[in-house]
Design a protein around this motif. Structure first.
Motif: not given
Length: 302
Positions: A174, A228, A232, A235-236
């Motif tokens: 990631r 970003q 993430d 949100d993820e």
């Protein structure tokens, strides 16, 4: 607003004194579950002191710091938990933690609050992968039955070890460092070290991730990558993020909620747009006196 309807963190009348110095003065605010909440203010406003109280480095002089997981109605147990003198309450519907009563190790291991620091604190002599494995030490020790299972290679420990390696690899992919997994962490460029520190914190599966100036020293490309990554994480992974940041471009681009401090007091609390146009915030950053706030208000059209 999630910070009003479903807070993951609620700070109530927090005060921190060091002798005759009041670093935090009757501060109250909430951080919404699943939000990126920015805590901003001029140098010396008390932001890091707030973080130190949340994460157990300091015991507040006064006030309550409540972390809440699970169903919203669990919050109804707050007053009864406070009266008992206990540090936390766990139910099937959720849990409450009174962080001001918990030492640093319990805030991390029990309440699942993770933190990074303004100054990077990686293990520079360990590999990149080892830094992420260290973050999972407690889980591995439990799976090894406090080393016996690991020495004997019991199946439960082997499964836990594989899961830990898989998690570490996920975060290395990631943050685009999988090719450097076996390199010493100290050999990484500065921006990569910042991302690795955040990944290490995420390997503890935090409910709340506290980041102290994560964009400090980053160039524009690295700041964009950080933005970003944090989106993430929100949100993820559904992790709530509380950050201290001086880079207003980062704050305004990614924050759902902004709280502004000045001399240990809250002067503004709202959405990025609301805070950006608040005359008190503009005055604090410009360094004008209190009596000049009305003039600033007129200049910004409020």
């Amino acid at each position: 607003m999630r910070w009003q309807d479903d807070p993951v963190l609620r700070i109530e009348h927090l005060t921190m004194r060091f002798g005759g110095l009041t670093a935090i003065d009757d501060l109250s605010f909430a951080a919404g579950r699943g939000d990126i909440t920015a805590l901003i203010g001029p140098n010396g406003a008390g932001k890091t002191t707030v973080f130190n109280c949340i994460t157990g480095f300091y015991k507040p002089t006064e006030g309550r710091i409540l972390l809440h997981t699970g169903a919203p109605d669990v919050l109804q147990e707050t007053e009864s938990l406070t009266r008992t003198g206990r540090r936390w309450l766990k139910q099937e519907r959720g849990a409450l933690y009174l962080l001001e009563r918990m030492p640093e190790n319990e805030v991390c291991a029990v309440a699942h609050v993770a933190r990074t620091f303004q100054n990077i604190r990686l293990f520079g002599g360990m590999t990149v992968l080892e830094n992420l494995m260290v973050a999972q030490h407690n889980a591995l020790m439990r799976a090894s039955l406090m080393t016996v299972g690991g020495l004997l290679g019991l199946p439960g420990f082997r499964r836990s070890e594989k899961a830990s390696i898989d998690k570490a690899k996920h975060w290395l992919e990631r943050i685009n460092l999988i090719d450097r997994a076996d390199d010493p962490a100290g050999d990484l460029p500065y921006g990569a070290q910042r991302r690795l520190e955040i990944a290490r914190a995420m390997c503890t599966d935090p409910v709340l991730l506290c980041l102290d100036e994560p964009a400090a020293g980053l160039n524009p490309r690295e700041s964009a990558e950080l933005n970003q990554l944090l989106r993430d994480i929100r949100d993820e992974h559904k992790t709530s993020v509380l950050l201290i940041e001086h880079d207003m471009s980062v704050v305004m681009q990614i924050s759902d909620h902004v709280v502004v401090l000045d001399y240990g007091r809250k002067i503004s609390d709202g959405t990025p747009e609301e805070v950006k146009n608040d005359p008190k915030v503009i005055a604090a950053y410009l360094g004008v006196d209190d009596e000049e706030v009305d003039q600033v208000e007129g200049e910004v059209g409020r």
